[in-house]
Structure formats: C-alpha cells, structure tokens
Design a protein around this motif. Structure first.
Motif, PDB file in Angstrom:
ATOM      1  N   SER A  38      31.095  -5.756  -3.968  1.00 29.78           N
ATOM      2  CA  SER A  38      31.855  -5.010  -2.957  1.00 29.78           C
ATOM      3  C   SER A  38      32.094  -3.571  -3.399  1.00 29.78           C
ATOM      4  O   SER A  38      32.000  -2.643  -2.593  1.00 29.78           O
ATOM      5  CB  SER A  38      33.197  -5.686  -2.669  1.00 29.78           C
ATOM      6  N   ASN A  39      32.398  -3.387  -4.689  1.00 33.40           N
ATOM      7  CA  ASN A  39      32.593  -2.034  -5.207  1.00 33.40           C
ATOM      8  C   ASN A  39      31.316  -1.210  -5.111  1.00 33.40           C
ATOM      9  O   ASN A  39      31.347  -0.040  -4.743  1.00 33.40           O
ATOM     10  CB  ASN A  39      33.085  -2.069  -6.654  1.00 33.40           C
ATOM     11  N   LEU A  40      30.196  -1.832  -5.447  1.00 34.36           N
ATOM     12  CA  LEU A  40      28.901  -1.140  -5.328  1.00 34.36           C
ATOM     13  C   LEU A  40      28.627  -0.756  -3.873  1.00 34.36           C
ATOM     14  O   LEU A  40      28.241   0.378  -3.583  1.00 34.36           O
ATOM     15  CB  LEU A  40      27.767  -2.059  -5.788  1.00 34.36           C
ATOM     16  N   LEU A  41      28.811  -1.708  -2.980  1.00 36.17           N
ATOM     17  CA  LEU A  41      28.495  -1.484  -1.570  1.00 36.17           C
ATOM     18  C   LEU A  41      29.429  -0.475  -0.912  1.00 36.17           C
ATOM     19  O   LEU A  41      29.056   0.156   0.081  1.00 36.17           O
ATOM     20  CB  LEU A  41      28.512  -2.809  -0.808  1.00 36.17           C
ATOM     21  N   SER A  42      30.612  -0.289  -1.472  1.00 38.10           N
ATOM     22  CA  SER A  42      31.562   0.663  -0.886  1.00 38.10           C
ATOM     23  C   SER A  42      31.060   2.107  -0.978  1.00 38.10           C
ATOM     24  O   SER A  42      31.556   2.986  -0.284  1.00 38.10           O
ATOM     25  CB  SER A  42      32.933   0.543  -1.565  1.00 38.10           C
ATOM     26  N   SER A  44      28.104   3.050  -0.024  1.00 36.59           N
ATOM     27  CA  SER A  44      27.044   3.227   0.964  1.00 36.59           C
ATOM     28  C   SER A  44      27.582   3.646   2.322  1.00 36.59           C
ATOM     29  O   SER A  44      28.726   3.384   2.665  1.00 36.59           O
ATOM     30  CB  SER A  44      26.263   1.920   1.130  1.00 36.59           C
ATOM     31  N   SER A  45      26.697   4.258   3.110  1.00 35.84           N
ATOM     32  CA  SER A  45      27.004   4.489   4.519  1.00 35.84           C
ATOM     33  C   SER A  45      26.845   3.157   5.247  1.00 35.84           C
ATOM     34  O   SER A  45      26.249   2.227   4.703  1.00 35.84           O
ATOM     35  CB  SER A  45      26.032   5.516   5.097  1.00 35.84           C
ATOM     36  N   PRO A  46      27.332   3.058   6.480  1.00 36.19           N
ATOM     37  CA  PRO A  46      27.181   1.809   7.238  1.00 36.19           C
ATOM     38  C   PRO A  46      25.723   1.411   7.496  1.00 36.19           C
ATOM     39  O   PRO A  46      25.428   0.260   7.804  1.00 36.19           O
ATOM     40  CB  PRO A  46      27.890   2.100   8.560  1.00 36.19           C
ATOM     41  N   LYS A  47      24.793   2.340   7.348  1.00 30.74           N
ATOM     42  CA  LYS A  47      23.373   2.062   7.590  1.00 30.74           C
ATOM     43  C   LYS A  47      22.675   1.477   6.368  1.00 30.74           C
ATOM     44  O   LYS A  47      21.506   1.152   6.435  1.00 30.74           O
ATOM     45  CB  LYS A  47      22.648   3.347   7.999  1.00 30.74           C
ATOM     46  N   LEU A  48      23.334   1.360   5.248  1.00 35.65           N
ATOM     47  CA  LEU A  48      22.816   0.818   3.991  1.00 35.65           C
ATOM     48  C   LEU A  48      21.837   1.769   3.317  1.00 35.65           C
ATOM     49  O   LEU A  48      20.634   1.737   3.542  1.00 35.65           O
ATOM     50  CB  LEU A  48      22.173  -0.561   4.167  1.00 35.65           C
ATOM     51  N   ASP A  49      22.393   2.617   2.498  1.00 38.82           N
ATOM     52  CA  ASP A  49      21.605   3.591   1.747  1.00 38.82           C
ATOM     53  C   ASP A  49      20.650   2.888   0.790  1.00 38.82           C
ATOM     54  O   ASP A  49      21.010   1.902   0.146  1.00 38.82           O
ATOM     55  CB  ASP A  49      22.517   4.509   0.930  1.00 38.82           C
ATOM     56  N   GLY A  50      19.451   3.413   0.686  1.00 35.04           N
ATOM     57  CA  GLY A  50      18.448   2.857  -0.207  1.00 35.04           C
ATOM     58  C   GLY A  50      18.911   2.823  -1.648  1.00 35.04           C
ATOM     59  O   GLY A  50      18.626   1.887  -2.391  1.00 35.04           O
ATOM     60  N   ARG A  51      19.646   3.855  -2.053  1.00 35.14           N
ATOM     61  CA  ARG A  51      20.153   3.952  -3.425  1.00 35.14           C
ATOM     62  C   ARG A  51      21.069   2.775  -3.754  1.00 35.14           C
ATOM     63  O   ARG A  51      20.949   2.152  -4.813  1.00 35.14           O
ATOM     64  CB  ARG A  51      20.900   5.290  -3.591  1.00 35.14           C
ATOM     65  N   PHE A  53      21.233  -0.133  -2.062  1.00 38.24           N
ATOM     66  CA  PHE A  53      20.406  -1.341  -1.957  1.00 38.24           C
ATOM     67  C   PHE A  53      19.712  -1.592  -3.293  1.00 38.24           C
ATOM     68  O   PHE A  53      19.774  -2.692  -3.841  1.00 38.24           O
ATOM     69  CB  PHE A  53      19.385  -1.122  -0.824  1.00 38.24           C
ATOM     70  N   HIS A  54      19.077  -0.575  -3.837  1.00 41.51           N
ATOM     71  CA  HIS A  54      18.363  -0.670  -5.119  1.00 41.51           C
ATOM     72  C   HIS A  54      19.321  -1.030  -6.250  1.00 41.51           C
ATOM     73  O   HIS A  54      19.059  -1.940  -7.037  1.00 41.51           O
ATOM     74  CB  HIS A  54      17.653   0.656  -5.400  1.00 41.51           C
ATOM     75  N   LYS A  55      20.440  -0.327  -6.322  1.00 41.12           N
ATOM     76  CA  LYS A  55      21.440  -0.571  -7.372  1.00 41.12           C
ATOM     77  C   LYS A  55      21.932  -2.018  -7.338  1.00 41.12           C
ATOM     78  O   LYS A  55      22.099  -2.660  -8.370  1.00 41.12           O
ATOM     79  CB  LYS A  55      22.637   0.365  -7.138  1.00 41.12           C
ATOM     80  N   THR A  56      22.160  -2.530  -6.142  1.00 42.53           N
ATOM     81  CA  THR A  56      22.666  -3.891  -5.971  1.00 42.53           C
ATOM     82  C   THR A  56      21.638  -4.922  -6.433  1.00 42.53           C
ATOM     83  O   THR A  56      21.981  -5.868  -7.145  1.00 42.53           O
ATOM     84  CB  THR A  56      23.055  -4.140  -4.491  1.00 42.53           C
ATOM     85  N   LEU A  57      20.390  -4.721  -6.045  1.00 38.61           N
ATOM     86  CA  LEU A  57      19.355  -5.674  -6.446  1.00 38.61           C
ATOM     87  C   LEU A  57      19.126  -5.649  -7.952  1.00 38.61           C
ATOM     88  O   LEU A  57      18.913  -6.694  -8.564  1.00 38.61           O
ATOM     89  CB  LEU A  57      18.047  -5.406  -5.698  1.00 38.61           C
ATOM     90  N   ILE A  58      19.194  -4.481  -8.546  1.00 37.95           N
ATOM     91  CA  ILE A  58      19.059  -4.359 -10.007  1.00 37.95           C
ATOM     92  C   ILE A  58      20.231  -5.077 -10.682  1.00 37.95           C
ATOM     93  O   ILE A  58      20.047  -5.855 -11.624  1.00 37.95           O
ATOM     94  CB  ILE A  58      18.997  -2.880 -10.443  1.00 37.95           C
ATOM     95  N   PHE A  59      21.434  -4.839 -10.184  1.00 33.05           N
ATOM     96  CA  PHE A  59      22.637  -5.470 -10.730  1.00 33.05           C
ATOM     97  C   PHE A  59      22.527  -6.993 -10.689  1.00 33.05           C
ATOM     98  O   PHE A  59      22.913  -7.683 -11.628  1.00 33.05           O
ATOM     99  CB  PHE A  59      23.868  -4.995  -9.949  1.00 33.05           C
ATOM    100  N   LEU A  60      21.968  -7.517  -9.606  1.00 26.50           N
ATOM    101  CA  LEU A  60      21.846  -8.967  -9.439  1.00 26.50           C
ATOM    102  C   LEU A  60      20.615  -9.548 -10.130  1.00 26.50           C
ATOM    103  O   LEU A  60      20.454 -10.767 -10.181  1.00 26.50           O
ATOM    104  CB  LEU A  60      21.797  -9.320  -7.952  1.00 26.50           C
TER     105      LEU A  60
END
Length: 161
Positions: A38-42, A44-51, A53-60
């Motif tokens: 949630s902290n990572l996603l906060s 982003s813009s509502p359209k889901l920034d690529g940056r 998205f990438h950070k989240t997938l790397i984190f997971l």
C-alpha cells in the motif's frame, strides 16, 4: 482504448492483494506485506505509473514477463507491421527504421496525443499498460522495457523478444 480496464491503480492493488493472500497464510505477515505494498502504491497516479508497477513486482519477486502476460492478457497491442518478416531480406533490414509515431502509437495502443506528449518530453511518466503495449508493438519482453525505463536494463534490441 481510453478506458483500458487494467491500467488503474485500484484494479492492480486488488489483483496484487489476491496474489498475496494465496502466497502468505500467516495473517500477521500478510498484514505487514499488504501495508508495504500500500505504501508503494500510494506513490502512483490513479492510472498506475509504470515505475510503481515495476517497483511493486520487483518487491514481490514476481517474474515481470509472466505477470504482465497474465495481467494484461486482454491488451490489444500488436507487433508493428514493419517487424513482421517477409521474403525480402533487404526489406526486413530497413523497414523497422521507418515507422511513424502514429504506427507505433496504434500498435502499442497508446493514445496518439499522449504518445506525442511523451515523445516530446512534455510528459515523462509512462503507465504500466503503455509499457506493455510498447513491448507488444516492438516485439520485446515487457521486462526489457520496464528494466530499461526503471531499472538498470540496457536499451532493448527491437524485434528480438
């Protein structure tokens, strides 16, 4: 494709949380991981920034290519006609270098006006679905573009994905 369903932050957040619930059975660990996401996603813009998205997938620790192919399975992007092979080798060599911005915009499904603003530098943040669409249009792996834009990846070689 002005309202492509899966480029929204809320949809991505729900999708990620459903994955976490399947992976993590310990409620305390799930709560902590969910809070970190949630902290990572906060950011982003509502359209889901690529940056983000990438950070989240790397984190997971998710495989970016597999994740993108599943998550964006209904994306309508397609390979540029100029990258399709034919019998003329000279044509195949030269043709990829003569694409117009409109052809790339159409193949990647990035709205032309937004594509032009990104290209001119007026805008600098790509949305996650736009990067995926570019990967389809340019015949490269999504991870190559995400790593190029937001990681330490090299400039992808187009048409070899």
């Amino acid at each position: 494709m002005t309202e492509y369903q899966l480029n929204k932050l809320e949809e991505f957040s729900k999708y990620i949380l459903s994955i976490l619930k399947k992976k993590i059975k310990n409620k305390s660990e799930l709560k902590n991981k969910s809070k970190e996401i949630s902290n990572l996603l906060s950011e982003s813009s509502p359209k889901l920034d690529g940056r983000i998205f990438h950070k989240t997938l790397i984190f997971l620790g998710e495989d970016i290519d597999t994740f993108c192919n599943n998550y964006f399975s209904k994306h309508e992007g397609h390979i540029l006609a100029s990258l399709k092979k034919n019998e003329n080798l000279f044509h195949d060599l030269i043709n990829p270098y003569i694409n117009s911005q409109n052809q790339i915009s159409d193949s990647s499904k990035i709205i032309a006006k937004r594509f032009n603003r990104l290209f001119s530098g007026e805008l600098n943040e790509l949305y996650a679905d736009e990067i995926y669409g570019l990967s389809k249009a340019l015949a490269c792996k999504p991870s190559q573009l995400f790593d190029y834009f937001y990681g330490d990846g090299d400039r992808p070689i187009i048409g070899l994905g």
